[in-house]
Design a protein around this motif. Structure first.
Motif, PDB file in Angstrom:
ATOM      1  N   LEU A 123       3.007   5.919  -3.070  1.00 18.07           N
ATOM      2  CA  LEU A 123       4.207   6.579  -3.483  1.00 18.07           C
ATOM      3  C   LEU A 123       4.234   6.806  -4.870  1.00 18.07           C
ATOM      4  O   LEU A 123       4.661   7.747  -5.414  1.00 18.07           O
ATOM      5  CB  LEU A 123       5.341   6.162  -2.853  1.00 18.07           C
ATOM      6  N   SER A 124       3.895   5.690  -5.586  1.00 16.43           N
ATOM      7  CA  SER A 124       3.846   5.636  -7.172  1.00 16.43           C
ATOM      8  C   SER A 124       2.751   6.410  -7.568  1.00 16.43           C
ATOM      9  O   SER A 124       3.020   7.433  -8.576  1.00 16.43           O
ATOM     10  CB  SER A 124       3.513   4.303  -7.619  1.00 16.43           C
ATOM     11  N   VAL A 125       1.465   6.721  -7.112  1.00 18.25           N
ATOM     12  CA  VAL A 125       0.441   7.367  -7.502  1.00 18.25           C
ATOM     13  C   VAL A 125       0.835   8.815  -7.228  1.00 18.25           C
ATOM     14  O   VAL A 125       0.946   9.703  -8.189  1.00 18.25           O
ATOM     15  CB  VAL A 125      -0.750   7.211  -6.983  1.00 18.25           C
ATOM     16  N   ALA A 126       0.986   9.235  -5.973  1.00 20.34           N
ATOM     17  CA  ALA A 126       1.882  10.633  -5.593  1.00 20.34           C
ATOM     18  C   ALA A 126       2.821  10.846  -6.698  1.00 20.34           C
ATOM     19  O   ALA A 126       3.173  12.286  -6.994  1.00 20.34           O
ATOM     20  CB  ALA A 126       2.392  10.565  -4.342  1.00 20.34           C
ATOM     21  N   SER A 127       3.643  10.118  -7.006  1.00 25.24           N
ATOM     22  CA  SER A 127       5.061  10.427  -8.060  1.00 25.24           C
ATOM     23  C   SER A 127       4.360  10.839  -9.418  1.00 25.24           C
ATOM     24  O   SER A 127       5.086  11.805  -9.970  1.00 25.24           O
ATOM     25  CB  SER A 127       5.953   9.689  -7.974  1.00 25.24           C
TER      26      SER A 127
ATOM     27  N   LEU B 129       1.020  -1.167   0.208  1.00 24.46           N
ATOM     28  CA  LEU B 129       0.010  -0.061  -0.075  1.00 24.46           C
ATOM     29  C   LEU B 129       0.912   1.243  -0.033  1.00 24.46           C
ATOM     30  O   LEU B 129       0.473   2.144  -0.566  1.00 24.46           O
ATOM     31  CB  LEU B 129      -1.032  -0.011   1.239  1.00 24.46           C
ATOM     32  N   MET B 130       1.994   1.313   0.742  1.00 23.73           N
ATOM     33  CA  MET B 130       2.901   2.353   0.692  1.00 23.73           C
ATOM     34  C   MET B 130       3.628   2.681  -0.578  1.00 23.73           C
ATOM     35  O   MET B 130       3.521   4.042  -1.030  1.00 23.73           O
ATOM     36  CB  MET B 130       3.979   2.254   1.942  1.00 23.73           C
ATOM     37  N   MET B 131       3.825   1.506  -1.061  1.00 23.33           N
ATOM     38  CA  MET B 131       4.646   1.776  -2.593  1.00 23.33           C
ATOM     39  C   MET B 131       3.553   2.080  -3.423  1.00 23.33           C
ATOM     40  O   MET B 131       3.858   3.082  -4.367  1.00 23.33           O
ATOM     41  CB  MET B 131       5.097   0.396  -2.898  1.00 23.33           C
ATOM     42  N   ALA B 132       2.586   1.643  -3.531  1.00 19.95           N
ATOM     43  CA  ALA B 132       1.198   2.116  -4.352  1.00 19.95           C
ATOM     44  C   ALA B 132       1.104   3.499  -4.105  1.00 19.95           C
ATOM     45  O   ALA B 132       0.952   4.232  -5.159  1.00 19.95           O
ATOM     46  CB  ALA B 132       0.125   1.400  -4.164  1.00 19.95           C
TER      47      ALA B 132
END
Length: 115
Positions: free
Chosen positions: A109-113, A104-107
């Protein structure tokens, strides 16, 4: 001697990390560093494909880790359910959520980037 080498290497790694962070916020130091370009990678398409592929691989590994953890915990509970004797108590749902948290954290961060 081994302990001293570990301490010295830890201090050197910490110093390098702090120096890297400090220098990254100093425009004069950043301007003096060499600039690299990856024009031969097709205007960033290859890096985008690599990033997406790495993200997919990370998600797949994390899903396998969650499934493995849940199966292991269920097997442990089933094995010890008959005797009601366990070395420690835990909640399978909580363990699965904590194992899935990096996904969930990686997802996020990916969406935020990309936003």
């Amino acid at each position: 001697m081994r302990k001293q080498v570990q301490i010295i290497s830890s201090i050197l790694i910490l110093a390098a990390t702090v120096a890297w962070i400090a220098l990254s916020y100093m425009p004069a130091a950043a301007a003096a560093l060499p600039q690299f370009g990856f024009a031969w990678l097709g205007s960033g398409r290859a890096l985008t494909i690599l990033a997406i592929g790495s993200f997919a691989l990370f998600i797949a590994l994390q899903v396998l880790l969650v499934q493995s953890t849940a199966a292991s915990l269920r097997a442990y509970q089933a094995q010890n359910a008959a005797t009601r004797k366990t070395a420690f108590t835990f909640d399978i749902t909580l363990e699965a959520v904590l194992t899935a948290l990096p996904i969930l954290m990686m997802a996020a961060l990916s969406v935020a980037s990309f936003a």
